[in-house]
Design a protein around this motif. Structure first.
Motif, PDB file in Angstrom:
ATOM      1  N   UNK A 132       0.853  -1.189   0.000  1.00  0.00           N
ATOM      2  CA  UNK A 132       0.000   0.000   0.000  1.00  0.00           C
ATOM      3  C   UNK A 132       0.886   1.235   0.000  1.00  0.00           C
ATOM      4  N   UNK A 133       0.355   2.315  -0.538  1.00  0.00           N
ATOM      5  CA  UNK A 133       1.101   3.567  -0.595  1.00  0.00           C
ATOM      6  C   UNK A 133       0.132   4.734  -0.408  1.00  0.00           C
ATOM      7  N   UNK A 134       0.568   5.738   0.350  1.00  0.00           N
ATOM      8  CA  UNK A 134      -0.248   6.935   0.545  1.00  0.00           C
ATOM      9  C   UNK A 134       0.664   8.049   1.047  1.00  0.00           C
ATOM     10  N   UNK A 135       0.150   9.245   1.065  1.00  0.00           N
ATOM     11  CA  UNK A 135       0.890  10.402   1.576  1.00  0.00           C
ATOM     12  C   UNK A 135       0.159  10.909   2.812  1.00  0.00           C
ATOM     13  N   UNK A 136       0.565  10.409   3.975  1.00  0.00           N
ATOM     14  CA  UNK A 136      -0.062  10.780   5.250  1.00  0.00           C
ATOM     15  C   UNK A 136      -1.579  10.609   5.182  1.00  0.00           C
ATOM     16  N   UNK A 137      -1.973   9.486   4.582  1.00  0.00           N
ATOM     17  CA  UNK A 137      -3.384   9.154   4.516  1.00  0.00           C
ATOM     18  C   UNK A 137      -4.088   9.591   3.249  1.00  0.00           C
ATOM     19  N   UNK A 138      -3.443  10.420   2.429  1.00  0.00           N
ATOM     20  CA  UNK A 138      -4.097  10.918   1.211  1.00  0.00           C
ATOM     21  C   UNK A 138      -3.673  10.090   0.002  1.00  0.00           C
ATOM     22  N   UNK A 155       7.100  -0.821  -6.048  1.00  0.00           N
ATOM     23  CA  UNK A 155       7.219   0.094  -7.193  1.00  0.00           C
ATOM     24  C   UNK A 155       5.860   0.365  -7.825  1.00  0.00           C
ATOM     25  N   UNK A 156       5.073  -0.681  -8.008  1.00  0.00           N
ATOM     26  CA  UNK A 156       3.776  -0.549  -8.670  1.00  0.00           C
ATOM     27  C   UNK A 156       2.819   0.290  -7.823  1.00  0.00           C
ATOM     28  N   UNK A 157       2.879   0.116  -6.498  1.00  0.00           N
ATOM     29  CA  UNK A 157       2.013   0.899  -5.612  1.00  0.00           C
ATOM     30  C   UNK A 157       2.406   2.370  -5.630  1.00  0.00           C
ATOM     31  N   UNK A 158       3.693   2.645  -5.537  1.00  0.00           N
ATOM     32  CA  UNK A 158       4.159   4.041  -5.532  1.00  0.00           C
ATOM     33  C   UNK A 158       3.831   4.730  -6.852  1.00  0.00           C
ATOM     34  N   UNK A 159       3.987   4.004  -7.941  1.00  0.00           N
ATOM     35  CA  UNK A 159       3.677   4.579  -9.251  1.00  0.00           C
ATOM     36  C   UNK A 159       2.210   4.994  -9.333  1.00  0.00           C
ATOM     37  N   UNK A 160       1.306   4.129  -8.860  1.00  0.00           N
ATOM     38  CA  UNK A 160      -0.128   4.436  -8.904  1.00  0.00           C
ATOM     39  C   UNK A 160      -0.453   5.587  -7.950  1.00  0.00           C
ATOM     40  N   UNK A 161       0.158   5.570  -6.774  1.00  0.00           N
ATOM     41  CA  UNK A 161      -0.074   6.654  -5.812  1.00  0.00           C
ATOM     42  C   UNK A 161       0.331   7.996  -6.398  1.00  0.00           C
ATOM     43  N   UNK A 162       1.489   8.045  -7.025  1.00  0.00           N
ATOM     44  CA  UNK A 162       1.962   9.309  -7.595  1.00  0.00           C
ATOM     45  C   UNK A 162       1.036   9.787  -8.699  1.00  0.00           C
ATOM     46  N   UNK A 163       0.496   8.827  -9.468  1.00  0.00           N
ATOM     47  CA  UNK A 163      -0.447   9.207 -10.525  1.00  0.00           C
ATOM     48  C   UNK A 163      -1.697   9.836  -9.936  1.00  0.00           C
ATOM     49  N   UNK A 176      -5.670  -1.036  -6.748  1.00  0.00           N
ATOM     50  CA  UNK A 176      -6.961  -0.619  -6.193  1.00  0.00           C
ATOM     51  C   UNK A 176      -6.799   0.693  -5.457  1.00  0.00           C
ATOM     52  N   UNK A 177      -7.749   1.585  -5.663  1.00  0.00           N
ATOM     53  CA  UNK A 177      -7.805   2.826  -4.902  1.00  0.00           C
ATOM     54  C   UNK A 177      -8.485   2.543  -3.566  1.00  0.00           C
ATOM     55  N   UNK A 178      -7.839   2.916  -2.468  1.00  0.00           N
ATOM     56  CA  UNK A 178      -8.346   2.636  -1.125  1.00  0.00           C
ATOM     57  C   UNK A 178      -8.910   3.899  -0.485  1.00  0.00           C
ATOM     58  N   UNK A 179      -9.661   3.697   0.587  1.00  0.00           N
ATOM     59  CA  UNK A 179     -10.165   4.850   1.341  1.00  0.00           C
ATOM     60  C   UNK A 179      -8.986   5.606   1.954  1.00  0.00           C
ATOM     61  N   UNK A 180      -9.053   6.926   1.901  1.00  0.00           N
ATOM     62  CA  UNK A 180      -7.964   7.739   2.435  1.00  0.00           C
ATOM     63  C   UNK A 180      -7.950   7.670   3.966  1.00  0.00           C
ATOM     64  N   UNK A 181      -6.905   7.076   4.507  1.00  0.00           N
ATOM     65  CA  UNK A 181      -6.705   7.046   5.959  1.00  0.00           C
ATOM     66  C   UNK A 181      -5.243   6.693   6.222  1.00  0.00           C
ATOM     67  N   UNK A 182      -4.709   7.235   7.280  1.00  0.00           N
ATOM     68  CA  UNK A 182      -3.306   7.034   7.636  1.00  0.00           C
ATOM     69  C   UNK A 182      -3.177   5.812   8.539  1.00  0.00           C
ATOM     70  N   UNK A 183      -3.446   4.627   7.958  1.00  0.00           N
ATOM     71  CA  UNK A 183      -3.476   3.390   8.731  1.00  0.00           C
ATOM     72  C   UNK A 183      -2.961   2.264   7.829  1.00  0.00           C
ATOM     73  N   UNK A 184      -1.674   1.928   7.930  1.00  0.00           N
ATOM     74  CA  UNK A 184      -1.086   0.917   7.067  1.00  0.00           C
ATOM     75  C   UNK A 184      -1.735  -0.446   7.262  1.00  0.00           C
ATOM     76  N   UNK A 185      -2.019  -0.810   8.519  1.00  0.00           N
ATOM     77  CA  UNK A 185      -2.613  -2.118   8.776  1.00  0.00           C
ATOM     78  C   UNK A 185      -4.042  -2.186   8.219  1.00  0.00           C
ATOM     79  N   UNK A 186      -4.815  -1.116   8.450  1.00  0.00           N
ATOM     80  CA  UNK A 186      -6.177  -1.088   7.925  1.00  0.00           C
ATOM     81  C   UNK A 186      -6.197  -1.113   6.408  1.00  0.00           C
ATOM     82  N   UNK A 187      -5.252  -0.386   5.780  1.00  0.00           N
ATOM     83  CA  UNK A 187      -5.170  -0.381   4.316  1.00  0.00           C
ATOM     84  C   UNK A 187      -4.810  -1.769   3.783  1.00  0.00           C
ATOM     85  N   UNK A 188      -3.881  -2.443   4.474  1.00  0.00           N
ATOM     86  CA  UNK A 188      -3.497  -3.786   4.029  1.00  0.00           C
ATOM     87  C   UNK A 188      -4.670  -4.745   4.171  1.00  0.00           C
TER      88      UNK A 188
END
Length: 592
Positions: A398-404, A525-533, A426-438
């Motif tokens: 999973x990848x996010x920027x402080x939950x965003x 790599x694939x997660x970071x690429x999608x997050x940046x997009x 997959x686009x996930x709900x925005x939240x700063x929770x690595x375990x919940x996102x996983x």
């Protein structure tokens, strides 16, 4: 990789010419050629410069492609460098290539040595020795009188030019030869470039012998040198490909060992050997009753019958397909024919040499270290329900920027190689929770599998990027969905494998650890690429400001960090950003 890992990997390579690639996951760091792959790669265990030392330390794997000759290795190296743009290679900026020979698409074709062929021309090459090419082309023109002048000079002539007077052209421009006669000579030139050396060597040899008999020794010596160039032209694999007229040609080789088959594919585009890859297939046990149609599934023809439709179902078909045997399913051949693909089983000549080369690359896979088997053995007892050999692994991150802009990646590796057609995100709900996102990411994958909405087969192993917390979240998601698939985690900092029964700290050169690292790094790599997009696509109030386009918006956010900081910036600070002039800065202050 450390020195020991490089030496171990080099020991698996043949003492053959070819190309080697240092790779960091899917990224190619360096491409090199070698007369002896084993010795050349082993030399990297003791790098001679700091730059190469850094490259070796970054590399996760080393792969090779075997060639017949050093010349073929040279050509393949150049094209792989152009395709992958490796960080540690010296790369030409002018995009020049090796010389080609073209016969133009004209009523009276012109022969020419070029690096930039016409789209409609018949093209031969590439070649590595431009001097030899020019010698051969001149000999062809003296023998067959094919013109070398431009179309502009050809048009509107009322008398032959100097080339006619010195025997380089038969002057079709002024009708000194009929079109039928000229095209017969052009056909002889084509036969030479297609491998019939005698078409040119025989006339040159006769001229040399005649000059010698007439005691014209200087001319005889000149013709002797020319004959040497002509006879050497098709030796050593100088013409490393078979594609002409801008066609694409795929060459397949098959190697079978036990219940596994490896198919190697060589790719030629626009007259250049540009890529190679290998694919592993599992052949069914006849006792399982899967070969009920009477086909020999475990033979080369059966493997090709299975591989060709599966591989090309979602990929562009080539113009020609060279294979060692015809697929034993007549429907496959009929399908290729309907699609306009020329299916050929070459018996001799350059095409047969290329099929042999593909076979050598297929055999490179057979007998290599069994990473999947070693991984299953290393995890035995700690992870339930594992097969004796792990072939299919799915990686998650999973990848996010402080939950965003939170996203999740799901990559697939089959027998140690990335299967990009089976990647998902997959686009996930925005939240700063690595375990919940996983948890959400694995629950999404598991629910789709249980409901039969995922067209991919169940993997042998799931790998999450992280330690105990991420693995616990993933296993909870699998249990809640009722999907019984084994899962482990790989912590990035310590490179420790986390399982339900404990942690494994394997040696850094363990091949099964390298396998998990490749999957983990690709998922990241694939997660970071999608997050940046997604992050770059987030709409802000800046999009409503006249004069601020997408690129200027990105530069503003990169410079100030947020819209709020842009709002608080002075006009002077705003104009320091590229693309923001005084008028746009005033507009930003007023609108924000």
């Amino acid at each position: 990789m450390d020195s020991a890992a490089v030496r171990t990997r080099a020991g698996e390579f043949p003492r053959s010419p070819g190309v080697y690639l240092f790779q960091d996951g899917e990224a190619v760091l360096y491409v090199g050629k070698a007369v002896d792959l084993r010795d050349r790669v082993r030399s990297y265990a003791d790098p001679r410069s700091a730059r190469i030392r850094r490259m070796v330390e970054r590399a996760r794997t080393i792969d090779v492609a075997v060639t017949d000759t050093e010349t073929q290795a040279l050509l393949l190296e150049a094209n792989l460098i152009k395709r992958h743009q490796p960080t540690y290679n010296v790369r030409l900026k002018d995009d020049k290539s090796y010389p080609l020979v073209q016969l133009t698409d004209h009523e009276f074709p012109r022969i020419e040595v070029t690096r930039d062929p016409d789209d409609s021309a018949t093209v031969y090459g590439p070649y590595t020795d431009v001097g030899r090419v020019e010698t051969v082309v001149k000999a062809l023109r003296e023998t067959y009188g094919v013109r070398g002048c431009s179309d502009h000079k050809f048009a509107g002539r009322d008398r032959p030019c100097l080339d006619y007077d010195i025997g380089l052209c038969t002057a079709p421009c002024t009708g000194e030869i009929s079109r039928e006669g000229y095209l017969t000579d052009v056909t002889s030139v084509e036969r030479f470039f297609e491998g019939e050396t005698g078409v040119l060597a025989d006339p040159v040899r006769r001229a040399m012998e005649s000059a010698s008999q007439e005691r014209q020794f200087e001319r005889a010596a000149h013709l002797r040198d020319r004959l040497s160039a002509v006879e050497a032209f098709h030796e050593g694999g100088g013409d490393a490909v078979v594609a002409r007229d801008g066609r694409t040609v795929d060459v397949l080789g098959v190697a079978i060992e036990g219940d596994r088959a490896t198919v190697a594919r060589l790719r030629s585009e626009n007259g250049k050997l540009v890529d190679r890859e290998r694919h592993v297939l599992s052949t069914p046990d006849p006792a399982d009753g899967e070969a009920g149609d009477g086909r020999e599934e475990d033979g080369v023809a059966g493997v090709l019958a299975a591989f060709v439709p599966q591989y090309y179902a979602e990929r562009p078909l080539p113009d020609a397909l060279l294979v060692p045997e015809r697929p034993d399913d007549g429907e496959v051949a009929a399908w290729l024919e309907r699609e306009g693909v020329s299916l050929r089983v070459p018996g001799a000549g350059r095409e047969a040499t290329l099929v042999d080369l593909a076979l050598k690359n297929a055999r490179r896979r057979v007998g290599r270290s069994d990473e999947g088997g070693a991984l299953a053995e290393a995890l035995a007892g700690a992870v339930p329900s594992l097969p004796a050999r792990i072939e299919r692994i799915e990686g998650f991150d999973v990848s996010h920027a402080q939950g965003r802009s939170a996203v999740g990646s799901n990559v697939t590796f089959v027998d140690g190689s990335a299967e990009k057609g089976d990647y998902r995100r997959k686009k996930l709900d925005d939240r700063n929770d690595d375990y919940g996102n996983m948890y959400d990411l694995l629950r999404w994958r598991a629910d789709r599998a249980v409901a039969g909405r995922d067209d991919r087969p169940d993997p042998d192993l799931l790998l999450v990027d992280g330690g105990e917390g991420q693995l616990a979240a993933a296993r909870e998601a699998l249990a809640d969905a009722g999907w019984d698939v084994p899962a482990v985690g790989l912590a990035k900092r310590e490179e420790v494998v986390v399982t339900p029964a404990g942690r494994f700290d394997w040696p850094g050169d363990a091949p099964h650890l390298h396998l998990l690292q490749r999957v983990r790094d690709e998922a990241h790599r694939f997660a970071v690429q999608y997050h940046q997009t997604l992050r770059d696509e987030v709409r802000t109030v800046l999009d409503d400001v006249p004069g601020v386009g997408p690129q200027t918006r990105k530069r503003l956010l990169r410079r100030f960090g947020s819209v709020e900081n842009v709002r608080g910036a002075s006009v002077e600070d705003l104009t320091s950003v590229a693309g923001v002039g005084a008028k746009t800065a005033e507009t930003l202050k007023r609108r924000l």
